[in-house]
Design a protein around this motif. Structure first.
Motif, PDB file in Angstrom:
ATOM      1  N   TRP A   1       0.851  -1.323  -0.207  1.00 36.11           N
ATOM      2  CA  TRP A   1      -0.229   0.139  -0.247  1.00 36.11           C
ATOM      3  C   TRP A   1       0.582   1.764  -0.165  1.00 36.11           C
ATOM      4  CZ3 TRP A   1      -5.308  -0.959  -0.530  1.00 36.11           C
ATOM      5  CH2 TRP A   1      -5.431  -1.499  -0.071  1.00 36.11           C
ATOM      6  N   TYR A   2       0.305   1.951  -1.008  1.00 39.89           N
ATOM      7  CA  TYR A   2       0.977   3.768  -0.903  1.00 39.89           C
ATOM      8  C   TYR A   2      -0.371   4.326  -0.606  1.00 39.89           C
ATOM      9  CZ  TYR A   2       5.051   2.903  -3.411  1.00 39.89           C
ATOM     10  OH  TYR A   2       6.780   2.434  -3.462  1.00 39.89           O
ATOM     11  N   ARG A   3      -0.231   5.279   0.182  1.00 40.25           N
ATOM     12  CA  ARG A   3      -0.911   6.338  -0.002  1.00 40.25           C
ATOM     13  C   ARG A   3      -0.754   8.257  -0.155  1.00 40.25           C
ATOM     14  NH1 ARG A   3      -1.103   7.065   7.157  1.00 40.25           N
ATOM     15  NH2 ARG A   3       1.048   7.767   6.956  1.00 40.25           N
ATOM     16  N   GLN A   4      -1.652   8.730  -0.432  1.00 44.70           N
ATOM     17  CA  GLN A   4      -1.174  10.450  -0.820  1.00 44.70           C
ATOM     18  C   GLN A   4      -2.505  11.064  -0.024  1.00 44.70           C
ATOM     19  OE1 GLN A   4      -0.502  10.956  -4.821  1.00 44.70           O
ATOM     20  NE2 GLN A   4       0.627  12.525  -4.319  1.00 44.70           N
ATOM     21  N   ALA A   5      -1.936  12.001   0.547  1.00 47.79           N
ATOM     22  CA  ALA A   5      -2.612  13.240   0.838  1.00 47.79           C
ATOM     23  C   ALA A   5      -2.713  13.789   0.236  1.00 47.79           C
ATOM     24  CB  ALA A   5      -2.469  13.204   2.678  1.00 47.79           C
ATOM     25  N   PRO A   6      -4.027  14.704   0.339  1.00 44.20           N
ATOM     26  CA  PRO A   6      -3.922  16.368  -0.580  1.00 44.20           C
ATOM     27  C   PRO A   6      -2.509  17.734  -0.284  1.00 44.20           C
ATOM     28  CG  PRO A   6      -6.031  16.221   0.449  1.00 44.20           C
ATOM     29  CD  PRO A   6      -5.043  15.022   1.039  1.00 44.20           C
ATOM     30  N   GLY A   7      -1.925  17.741  -1.301  1.00 46.64           N
ATOM     31  CA  GLY A   7      -0.949  18.302  -1.257  1.00 46.64           C
ATOM     32  C   GLY A   7       0.443  17.675  -0.478  1.00 46.64           C
ATOM     33  N   ARG A   8       0.737  16.629   0.108  1.00 48.51           N
ATOM     34  CA  ARG A   8       1.506  15.955   0.073  1.00 48.51           C
ATOM     35  C   ARG A   8       2.137  15.365  -0.861  1.00 48.51           C
ATOM     36  NH1 ARG A   8       0.820  13.886   6.221  1.00 48.51           N
ATOM     37  NH2 ARG A   8       2.801  13.861   5.907  1.00 48.51           N
ATOM     38  N   GLU A   9       3.628  14.495  -0.875  1.00 46.17           N
ATOM     39  CA  GLU A   9       4.103  13.674  -1.811  1.00 46.17           C
ATOM     40  C   GLU A   9       3.656  12.305  -1.484  1.00 46.17           C
ATOM     41  OE1 GLU A   9       7.801  15.546  -2.368  1.00 46.17           O
ATOM     42  OE2 GLU A   9       7.992  13.638  -1.626  1.00 46.17           O
ATOM     43  N   ARG A  10       3.474  11.438  -2.586  1.00 49.42           N
ATOM     44  CA  ARG A  10       3.048   9.893  -1.774  1.00 49.42           C
ATOM     45  C   ARG A  10       4.146   9.221  -0.737  1.00 49.42           C
ATOM     46  NH1 ARG A  10       3.777   6.758  -7.703  1.00 49.42           N
ATOM     47  NH2 ARG A  10       5.288   6.739  -7.279  1.00 49.42           N
ATOM     48  N   GLU A  11       3.622   8.400  -0.363  1.00 46.99           N
ATOM     49  CA  GLU A  11       4.791   7.862   0.860  1.00 46.99           C
ATOM     50  C   GLU A  11       3.643   6.314   0.414  1.00 46.99           C
ATOM     51  OE1 GLU A  11       4.753   7.959   5.507  1.00 46.99           O
ATOM     52  OE2 GLU A  11       2.549   8.488   4.730  1.00 46.99           O
ATOM     53  N   ALA A  12       4.864   5.339   0.895  1.00 42.06           N
ATOM     54  CA  ALA A  12       4.637   3.939   0.760  1.00 42.06           C
ATOM     55  C   ALA A  12       4.398   4.138   2.635  1.00 42.06           C
ATOM     56  CB  ALA A  12       6.212   3.603   0.481  1.00 42.06           C
ATOM     57  N   VAL A  13       3.686   2.892   2.796  1.00 40.23           N
ATOM     58  CA  VAL A  13       3.021   2.663   3.977  1.00 40.23           C
ATOM     59  C   VAL A  13       3.748   1.199   4.175  1.00 40.23           C
ATOM     60  CG1 VAL A  13       0.908   2.461   5.630  1.00 40.23           C
ATOM     61  CG2 VAL A  13       0.774   3.800   3.427  1.00 40.23           C
ATOM     62  N   SER A  14       3.602   0.419   3.341  1.00 38.91           N
ATOM     63  CA  SER A  14       2.988  -1.320   3.750  1.00 38.91           C
ATOM     64  C   SER A  14       3.508  -1.812   2.082  1.00 38.91           C
ATOM     65  CB  SER A  14       2.397  -1.711   5.550  1.00 38.91           C
ATOM     66  OG  SER A  14       3.257  -3.011   5.126  1.00 38.91           O
ATOM     67  N   CYS A  15       4.410  -3.174   2.233  1.00 41.87           N
ATOM     68  CA  CYS A  15       4.295  -3.982   1.323  1.00 41.87           C
ATOM     69  C   CYS A  15       4.909  -5.652   2.423  1.00 41.87           C
ATOM     70  CB  CYS A  15       5.608  -3.650   0.509  1.00 41.87           C
ATOM     71  SG  CYS A  15       7.401  -3.311   0.329  1.00 41.87           S
ATOM     72  N   ILE A  16       4.438  -6.609   1.034  1.00 41.97           N
ATOM     73  CA  ILE A  16       4.627  -7.800   2.275  1.00 41.97           C
ATOM     74  C   ILE A  16       5.222  -8.976   0.717  1.00 41.97           C
ATOM     75  CG2 ILE A  16       2.551  -8.282   1.846  1.00 41.97           C
ATOM     76  CD1 ILE A  16       2.761 -10.469   4.192  1.00 41.97           C
ATOM     77  N   SER A  17       5.858  -9.538   0.601  1.00 42.60           N
ATOM     78  CA  SER A  17       6.540 -10.346  -0.569  1.00 42.60           C
ATOM     79  C   SER A  17       5.119 -11.698  -0.597  1.00 42.60           C
ATOM     80  CB  SER A  17       7.669 -10.673  -0.240  1.00 42.60           C
ATOM     81  OG  SER A  17       7.742 -11.877   0.525  1.00 42.60           O
ATOM     82  N   SER A  18       5.270 -11.516  -1.569  1.00 40.37           N
ATOM     83  CA  SER A  18       3.776 -12.981  -2.468  1.00 40.37           C
ATOM     84  C   SER A  18       4.540 -14.942  -1.174  1.00 40.37           C
ATOM     85  CB  SER A  18       3.798 -13.717  -3.378  1.00 40.37           C
ATOM     86  OG  SER A  18       4.797 -13.481  -3.527  1.00 40.37           O
ATOM     87  N   ILE A  19       5.863 -14.935  -1.930  1.00 45.11           N
ATOM     88  CA  ILE A  19       7.004 -15.996  -1.231  1.00 45.11           C
ATOM     89  C   ILE A  19       7.454 -15.834   0.300  1.00 45.11           C
ATOM     90  CG2 ILE A  19       8.560 -17.308  -1.315  1.00 45.11           C
ATOM     91  CD1 ILE A  19       7.435 -17.414  -4.590  1.00 45.11           C
ATOM     92  N   GLY A  20       7.665 -16.165   0.878  1.00 44.32           N
ATOM     93  CA  GLY A  20       8.416 -15.505   2.170  1.00 44.32           C
ATOM     94  C   GLY A  20       7.570 -14.915   3.374  1.00 44.32           C
ATOM     95  N   GLY A  21       6.683 -13.928   2.730  1.00 47.00           N
ATOM     96  CA  GLY A  21       6.117 -12.803   3.464  1.00 47.00           C
ATOM     97  C   GLY A  21       7.001 -11.709   4.411  1.00 47.00           C
ATOM     98  N   ASN A  22       8.185 -11.119   3.360  1.00 41.39           N
ATOM     99  CA  ASN A  22       8.346 -10.806   4.757  1.00 41.39           C
ATOM    100  C   ASN A  22       7.553  -9.136   4.244  1.00 41.39           C
ATOM    101  OD1 ASN A  22      11.537 -11.892   4.691  1.00 41.39           O
ATOM    102  ND2 ASN A  22      12.112 -11.744   2.653  1.00 41.39           N
ATOM    103  N   THR A  23       8.080  -8.111   4.909  1.00 40.64           N
ATOM    104  CA  THR A  23       7.289  -7.226   5.162  1.00 40.64           C
ATOM    105  C   THR A  23       7.839  -5.659   5.096  1.00 40.64           C
ATOM    106  OG1 THR A  23       6.590  -7.290   7.616  1.00 40.64           O
ATOM    107  CG2 THR A  23       5.066  -8.624   6.335  1.00 40.64           C
ATOM    108  N   TYR A  24       7.718  -5.081   5.117  1.00 39.61           N
ATOM    109  CA  TYR A  24       8.456  -3.327   4.716  1.00 39.61           C
ATOM    110  C   TYR A  24       7.154  -2.932   5.827  1.00 39.61           C
ATOM    111  CZ  TYR A  24       8.757   1.397   4.136  1.00 39.61           C
ATOM    112  OH  TYR A  24       8.798   2.777   4.546  1.00 39.61           O
TER     113      TYR A  24
END
Length: 122
Positions: free
Chosen positions: A36-59
């Protein structure tokens, strides 16, 4: 053709919880990174969280760590973002995004959903 379809946005009061879901289809490779990314009005796009399909590594971004949790269900081809202790500054359009590698996901995801609005307000 890869398709990402989000659901679950809406209006929630500060301190409340909300769950976003992304249904993914069309990937021809077993390994990919989705999140997931998110973008609020007037702000830059921000990477929120991600997960890999194999292994389930997250950020998870520091701004939401401890409050947001990402999970996946490969059998259902879904990725969820459980959001708790929501703050007004979490208000944004949330986009499901995917790529064939983590590097690509962080740099500029290859595939995007249409976005879902999350509004945190009393």
């Amino acid at each position: 053709q890869v398709q990402l379809v989000e659901s679950g946005g809406g209006l929630v009061q500060p301190g409340g919880s909300l769950r976003l879901s992304c249904t993914v289809s069309g990937f021809t490779q077993d390994y990919y990174v989705i999140g997931w990314y998110r973008q609020a009005p007037g702000r830059e796009r921000e990477a929120v969280s991600c997960i890999s399909s194999i292994g389930g590594n997250t950020y998870t971004a520091d701004s939401v760590k401890g409050r947001f949790t990402i999970s996946r269900d490969n059998a259902k081809n879904t990725v969820d973002l459980q959001m708790t202790s929501l703050k007004p500054e979490d208000t944004a359009v949330y986009y499901c995004a995917a790529s064939g590698s983590g590097e690509s996901w962080y740099r500029s995801p290859d595939y995007w959903g249409q976005g879902t609005l999350v509004t945190v307000s009393s």
